[in-house]
Design a protein around this motif. Sequence first.
Motif, PDB file in Angstrom:
ATOM      1  N   SER A  36       0.847  -1.184   0.000  1.00 20.94           N
ATOM      2  CA  SER A  36       0.000   0.000   0.000  1.00 20.94           C
ATOM      3  C   SER A  36       0.889   1.242   0.000  1.00 20.94           C
ATOM      4  O   SER A  36       1.883   1.307   0.724  1.00 20.94           O
ATOM      5  N   ASP A  38       0.158   3.939   1.307  1.00 14.77           N
ATOM      6  CA  ASP A  38       0.037   4.536   2.638  1.00 14.77           C
ATOM      7  C   ASP A  38       0.994   3.909   3.648  1.00 14.77           C
ATOM      8  O   ASP A  38       1.241   4.484   4.711  1.00 14.77           O
ATOM      9  N   CYS A  39       1.507   2.716   3.343  1.00 16.75           N
ATOM     10  CA  CYS A  39       2.381   2.010   4.290  1.00 16.75           C
ATOM     11  C   CYS A  39       3.766   1.766   3.718  1.00 16.75           C
ATOM     12  O   CYS A  39       4.475   0.862   4.150  1.00 16.75           O
ATOM     13  N   HIS A  44       7.116   1.983   8.581  1.00 22.59           N
ATOM     14  CA  HIS A  44       6.348   0.750   8.423  1.00 22.59           C
ATOM     15  C   HIS A  44       7.242  -0.465   8.167  1.00 22.59           C
ATOM     16  O   HIS A  44       6.831  -1.597   8.392  1.00 22.59           O
ATOM     17  N   CYS A  79       0.870  -3.237   5.538  1.00 21.66           N
ATOM     18  CA  CYS A  79       0.548  -2.291   6.615  1.00 21.66           C
ATOM     19  C   CYS A  79       0.619  -2.909   8.003  1.00 21.66           C
ATOM     20  O   CYS A  79       0.479  -2.197   9.003  1.00 21.66           O
ATOM     21  N   SER A  98       1.510  -3.318  14.124  1.00 21.46           N
ATOM     22  CA  SER A  98       1.407  -2.310  13.067  1.00 21.46           C
ATOM     23  C   SER A  98       1.950  -0.973  13.556  1.00 21.46           C
ATOM     24  O   SER A  98       1.983  -0.701  14.753  1.00 21.46           O
TER      25      SER A  98
END
Length: 197
Positions: A36, A38-39, A44, A79, A98
């Motif tokens: 992702s 976002d991650c 991460h 994620c 996470s």
Amino acid sequence: MKNTPRRTLAHATLAAIGIACLIPQFTTAAERVPMSRDCATPEHRQLDFWIGDWDTFESDTPGGASIARTRVNSIADGCALHERYEQNDGLIGESILSYDAVRQHWQQTWVTNRGALMVIVGHFKDGALTLEGEVHLRDGTTVLQRITWKAQGVGVRELAVLSKDGGKTWKPAFDVLFLARARGDERSEPRPLLRGD
């Protein structure tokens, strides 16, 4: 028209070559974990060194018998990490770890097949992830536990301390070393680990 033995052998050979050519493509696709956007941050990826299939040893006897099998996989498009811990005495624990980009810390939720629950949070610093929080044991008691993961040689070390007095004093809970899983390894009965059993 029937296939002659030579034609059958030629077809089998061509089929085998075709399959062999496809295997690297399947392997490459399987090794690529969807990520992702976002991650995809460095934060991460801080615990990616723990991804793998591990034999678990007491840190003071890394050459002894494995006490558990631990599998750690990347999930949710990179994620989060999923851990499955299977101890030789039947204890099974699973966790999700996470990085929370909003609060800028790591978190773990751990649950066992013996009814224990642990939720801990913390930070990655100097090559180690340290998380702390409450462990609710099956007998109804609650203790504080602090766990640290760090790469050590070719493996990963997980060290934990616990407090029964709200953090005034701490004592060792467990200290284990994860090494890449060996095939056919005989295991011994483990000493109990206080991973919230």
